[in-house]
Each structure stands twice: as structure tokens, then as C-alpha cells.
Design an enzyme around this catalytic site. Structure first.
Site, mmCIF file in Angstrom:
data_model
loop_
_atom_site.group_PDB
_atom_site.id
_atom_site.type_symbol
_atom_site.label_atom_id
_atom_site.label_comp_id
_atom_site.label_asym_id
_atom_site.label_seq_id
_atom_site.Cartn_x
_atom_site.Cartn_y
_atom_site.Cartn_z
ATOM 1 N N HIS A 326 0.821 -1.295 0.085
ATOM 2 C CA HIS A 326 -0.008 -0.018 -0.112
ATOM 3 C C HIS A 326 0.712 1.025 0.120
ATOM 4 O O HIS A 326 0.501 2.446 -0.419
ATOM 5 C CB HIS A 326 -0.949 0.046 1.251
ATOM 6 C CG HIS A 326 -2.176 -0.981 0.937
ATOM 7 N ND1 HIS A 326 -2.109 -2.281 1.396
ATOM 8 C CD2 HIS A 326 -3.303 -0.740 0.429
ATOM 9 C CE1 HIS A 326 -3.308 -2.798 1.335
ATOM 10 N NE2 HIS A 326 -4.126 -1.676 0.721
ATOM 11 N N GLY A 327 2.161 1.208 0.490
ATOM 12 C CA GLY A 327 2.853 2.402 0.384
ATOM 13 C C GLY A 327 4.266 2.516 1.119
ATOM 14 O O GLY A 327 4.264 1.507 2.106
#
Length: 480
Positions: A326-327
Site C-alpha cells: 500500500h505504500g
């Protein structure tokens, strides 16, 4: 190009008319139109990254063809790892280069060593995490001989860049979506109407629920030190509905748009906030990603077949990788680890598959035990989302600490009654359609069949969208 924009409102009917009324006699021309339209759709955001999609498409197409001609195990493995290295190499550079560089410098500083290294000004290409995993599934399935490699480059290109789900999923498997580009598509009025209905509900989720929740969530999270515990808890609730309305809304619009062109995409959300435990939540949230990790990472690692240690190891790996996907921020890793901790007791006790049916199936209301289970699971999810939304781990811990102080039971300093009423309407509608395949089906062939009620519902939703749609924001998952 945003789904919730005037640009897309003009783009979609033009492509639809060309697709069904100009190129409808030839599937190759339809596929070519999809490729051109998809590149235009993506290039509207930033044309410079079109070459990245094209290169990834060419590499995996070529490797698929090479795998079809090669039977030597070593060469097949080299071809597979070439695809994995190229795709994950691009993803790693654009998404994680500065993260690893900054943490490397910080680690050296901790031991008293100073390194002067300058970070790069890297722009993250929209949707790179999604189309990278989609094209990787093709190469892996061809390597496993679960899919015949295609020699139709246009069809394969259309599979990789299909504009409805290009930038935020669902992450389709080649075994499911690619064969649909080989078949002649015939316009199906009922499927098109169903698609429009799903697009409408997706727009409601995004514009009315997500964007309005975002206004208050952003205000509270960005100024968390100024608010009481009850207000912070309300801010966490708003973000919980923001991310669900935003992401599931995008999926609904993508799936509905695909149906307009005769394609079926996989279901990506199955009413996750009605889950009775965390294991059920993860079977219902971002289904295309969780099943991708299950099939291409968890099972190859041994899944749940080994001893207790292997089960624990694999569970943490799958959730940590999911968080990191996700990041490039420690908050996502903590979020993944926290969900692994939630999940482990269920798995180790063999209860992770106990709630595979729909809650209160065939009933209007759940029983008391189910109500408690839903509330408990929802609260665990809300607390985990704080790490997902926070700027850093320290901010998340401070936010949670300030929730659970003496002001938790005070009246919230921010209490938007209109938004809370809209959320209540949203939850009730979701509950009524939880046994259906997707949004607003209860207004089609389900509970409310009468045309005046059905059209009254559609018009009411459109009015609500225009009345409460003043806060246009990008979709959250564009950053992933």
C-alpha cells in the site's frame, strides 16, 4: 482521468458509441479501440508513463510466447524471474527507492555515521501496483501451465491496460479476463442497465459518502492535538467509511463500466463491515488483492500446511507484504502487522473459516451474538485504520492515546448530523443488499421491483449526489 469528472462523463459515451456502433462487427477492432481508449484515459493524467505500461506489456507478452516454446526447467525459471524482476524492479524503484534510501541513511546516523545522499524527486505512476500485479499473474500462470500463452498482442494489451480497472483494480487474473477479449461481444441491454445501476451506486459511495467523510476526517486527523477523544474516535469512524466508500465505489464504477462493454470483472468487496471476525473481513475486503497474495505468495510459502511456526511466519509475511504494497511508510507495515495479530488467534484455533456464510442470511436482522461480533470486528478495524491514515507511527500512537483519555465520553466537538444521517442511509442500504452481487441490485430484480419506486430511487440518488457532491477528491487508491 477521474471517474467522478466531467471529462469521464464525455469520454465514456464516445467510447461506448464507437465500440458498439462503429467497431461492433470485428472483435479485433473493438480490442484495438479499448487499447487506444485506455492509453488516452491513462495519458490524460500523465502521458509520460504510457511507455512504462507499454514496456511491461511487451516484456510479459514476449516471455509468455517464449515460455510456450521452452520445456527446459532452468530456462523457464530464468524467463519467469526475468518477468518478476522487470515488473517488481519498476515498482520498487518508483514506489520504494526513497523509502529505503532514507531508512538506510537513518540507520547509519543511528550508529554515528553521516552519509550525504540526496533523494530523487520521483513521481509515482498512478496504478502501477495494480497493473504490475495483473500482468505478473499472466506470466506466473503461463509458467505454471495453468494458462495457454496468447499470441494476440492486441488482446493482451487490452487485458493489461483495460481502462475501467487500470489504475485501481480490481486486479484481474489472466485466466478470467484475458479469454473475454477473444470472444465476440454482443450488446446485452440487461447487463448494460445493471452496469449503469452499479456505476450510480459507486458514484454515491464516492461523492456522497467518501468525499464528505474525507472533509471531516482530514480536519480531525490533521489537527488531532486540538480535539477531544470522542471527536478523534468520530474522525477514525469517518476515515473508516471514507476509505470503504472511496475504494469500493471505484470498484463498483469499474465493474459497472466493464459491463457496458460486455465484460465481467471479479467482485472486489462483499460488504466487509458486516463481518463477524477479522478472517471474514479479509475474505470480503479488496478480494482481488487478498486472493492474489494467497495464490501467488501464501500458498507457495507453504500456506497453513506446516507446523505452528510456519503458519505464524506465513501469516505475518502475507500481512506485512500487503501493508507494504500500500505504500512506502512504516505506518502501512504496522497496519499489516496489527491485522496479522488480529488474525493469528483465529487461525491457530482453527476458527478462521467459521463465518463463510452471509451474516443473517435470509433474515432482516442479525441475532444478538452476531451484533456483538460485528461491532467488535468493526472497532478492531477502525483502530487499525488509524495507522493507515496517520502521517507516521508516532502520529498514530498519539492519536490512539488521545482517543482513550477522559474526554472519550464527552460530546464531540464536530458532529455533522447531515453526514451521519447519510451514513445511516448508506449502512441500511448496504445491509439490505448484502445477499446480492453488487450495489443497488435490490432496486433492480430484487426487493423493490416496481418501476415507479425503482426510478424514484434512482432520481433521489442523483439528486443527493448533486446536492452533497461539492468536495471532489481523487480516489484514495491512486496513491498506491
Amino acid at each position: 482521468m477521474l471517474f467522478n469528472s466531467v471529462d469521464f462523463a464525455l469520454f465514456l459515451p464516445i467510447v461506448f458509441i464507437l465500440y458498439w456502433f462503429v467497431f461492433n462487427k470485428n472483435i479485433n477492432l473493438q480490442n484495438f479501440l479499448i487499447v487506444v481508449a485506455s492509453y488516452f484515459f491513462y495519458g490524460w493524467w500523465d502521458w509520460k508513463f504510457l511507455g512504462l505500461i507499454a514496456f511491461s506489456t511487451f516484456v510479459d507478452y514476449s516471455i509468455g510466447v517464449a515460455l510456450s516454446k521452452e520445456n527446459r526447467p532452468l530456462i523457464r525459471k530464468i524467463l519467469l524471474w526475468t518477468s518478476i524482476s522487470v515488473n517488481l524492479g519498476f515498482l520498487g524503484f518508483f514506489k520504494y527507492y526513497n523509502f529505503f534510501l532514507d531508512n538506510f541513511v537513518s540507520a547509519y546516523s543511528f550508529f554515528g555515521q553521516e552519509i550525504n545522499v540526496q533523494s530523487l524527486n520521483i513521481i509515482l505512476p498512478v496504478g502501477i501496483s495494480f497493473y504490475t500485479f495483473q500482468t505478473l499473474s499472466y506470466t506466473i500462470d503461463v509458467y505454471r501451465k495453468q494458462l495457454e500463452p496468447t499470441r494476440d498482442f492486441i488482446a493482451f494489451s487490452a487485458f493489461v491496460c483495460f481502462f475501467p480497472q487500470l489504475v485501481a483494480g480490481p486486479i484481474e487474473r489472466a485466466t478470467h479476463l484475458l479469454p473475454q477479449f477473444y470472444k465476440k461481444r454482443v450488446f446485452d441491454y440487461s447487463k448494460a442497465v445493471d452496469g449503469m445501476r452499479q456505476i450510480l451506486w459507486g458514484l454515491f459511495k464516492k461523492i456522497v459518502i467518501a468525499d464528505n467523510c474525507a472533509e471531516y476526517a482530514n480536519e480531525i486527523f490533521n489537527n488531532s492535538g486540538e480535539y477531544s477523544g470522542s471527536t478523534l474516535l468520530l474522525g477514525a469512524f469517518f476515515f473508516t467509511f471514507q476509505i470503504y466508500g472511496d475504494f469500493s465505489g471505484y470498484s463498483d464504477i469499474a465493474i459497472g463500466t466493464s459491463r457496458l462493454f460486455g465484460f465481467d470483472l471479479m467482485k472486489n468487496f462483499a460488504f466487509p463491515y458486516f463481518s463477524r471476525d477479522i478472517a471474514e473481513f479479509w475474505r470480503r475486503w479488496h478480494i482481488s488483492l487478498s486472493t492474489w497474495f494467497r495464490d501467488y505468495l501464501y500458498i507457495p510459502l507453504g500456506g497453513s500446511r506446516g507446523g505452528t511456526w510456519m503458519k505464524i511466519r506465513n501469516t505475518f509475511i502475507i500481512f506485512l507484504v500487503s501493508g507494504f504494497w500500500h505504500g512506502a511508510n512504516w505506518t502501512f507495515l504496522v497496519w499489516g502487522a496489527l491485522n496479522a495479530i488480529y488474525f493469528l488467534p483465529l487461525m491457530l484455533s482453527g476458527k478462521n473459516r467459521q463465518n463463510i456464510d452471509i451474516v443473517a442470511q435470509g433474515k432482516y436482522l442479525p441475532n444478538f451474538k452476531e451484533i456483538l461480533q460485528i461491532i467488535y470486528t468493526f472497532l478492531l478495524t477502525v483502530l487499525a485504520w488509524v495507522f493507515f491514515r496517520a502521517e507516521n507511527v508516532a502520529h498514530a500512537l498519539s492519536y490512539l492515546a488521545n482517543i482513550f483519555d477522559t474526554t472519550l465520553f464527552s460530546q464531540p466537538q464536530i458532529l455533522p448530523t447531515t453526514l451521519i444521517a447519510l451514513l445511516a442511509l448508506f449502512i441500511i442500504t448496504e445491509w439490505l443488499q448484502r445477499e446480492k452481487n453488487h450495489g443497488l441490485e435490490i432496486y433492480g430484480n430484487g426487493l423493490l421491483k416496481h418501476r415507479p419506486i425503482r426510478w424514484g430511487t434512482y432520481i433521489s440518488i442523483i439528486i443527493i449526489i448533486f446536492s452533497f457532491g461539492g468536495y471532489q477528491q481523487e480516489f484514495i487508491y491512486f496513491q498506491f
